[in-house]
Scaffold this active site. Sequence first.
Site, PDB file in Angstrom:
ATOM      1  CB  SER A  12      -3.780   3.659  -1.780  1.00 31.84           C
ATOM      2  OG  SER A  12      -4.389   2.473  -1.327  1.00 31.84           O
ATOM      3  CE1 TYR A  20      -2.902   1.357  -6.456  1.00 28.68           C
ATOM      4  CE2 TYR A  20      -3.513   0.609  -4.256  1.00 28.68           C
ATOM      5  CZ  TYR A  20      -3.661   1.492  -5.304  1.00 28.68           C
ATOM      6  OH  TYR A  20      -4.563   2.531  -5.198  1.00 28.68           O
TER       7      TYR A  20
END
Length: 337
Positions: free
Chosen positions: A143, A168
């Site tokens: 990501s 995350y």
Amino acid sequence: MKVLITGIAGFIGFHTAKKLLSQNYKVYGVDSINDYYSTKLKYDRLSELGLEKECADKFYVECKSEKFKNLIFQRADLTNSEKVRMIFKAHKFNIVCHLAAQPGVRYSLVNPHAYINSNINGFLNILEGCRNNKISHLIYASSSSVYGNNKKLPFKTEDKVDNPVSLYAATKKSNELMAYTYSHLYGFKTTGLRFFTVYGPWGRPDMAIYLFADAIKQEKPIKVYNNGNLFRDFTYIDDIVQGISNIVSYKPKQYLSKIYNIGNSKPVNLMDFITLLERFLNTKAKKEMCEMQPGDVYKTWADVSELEKDYNYSPKTDLEYGIKSFVDWFSLYNIQK
């Protein structure tokens, strides 16, 4: 060629499956179908792939697609190491596209355990499956969030990413380190893709474009963080899956473990993004201006030159076309619900 796609009921996994099936790959899809967001949307994506809910709803039962002869699906929890081991043992995969994860920056602030379970333990089980079954290539989702508040723009993969600003992001950075270690120790190829704000038809309802469109349609206020002074490298889903498809199909490059940015390489101001949404929805948004959210970053911008050079990646979709395509799908889907 037989490809395992994890997270096939998810946004990117669903589109990747459609693309690879159109190229005559054999696809084996797994997904836990958790309730982080609407399971109806996930089942509807599976239905588009010819997988009916009656079968797809059952854990550890193989379902054959009624639309694609080369597609088999199994609902499975990737944190169950024994079940993952059995899936790998039963099917001789050539390539694994690991797109399953617990997504969402903001949700990681309220349910951190979900991220460790899915993104760390689940990823470890995939790595072990690859290691023990002679998988030639693992392609996995990282990501853009790993860059945190990196001030140097555009983001390059050689930049330091040691300061994640959300759990995350920390789990995705951990995935990159784990993949490198397994490649080094066991000699199979791993390719990590740092996705940049993917949007388009069948997108996730927790992402800005869906949240905004839904609120605007209902004439409810939308929350505009940092008073709209945010920039995102919005990337249309078709460009993302073309990039993944190229990595799957191109002659293997000479590396064991590598990470690429995959984005549009054109940051867009959030207010301009909202203006386009308003135009295609034919409704003015009610804007609630808010402070910066914890875990958010000011600007994302992908340097995709390495992916262009190695895999002929070339994002072609401009924002206007992409938002119109999303709105067309969103309007039709919500009428049918």
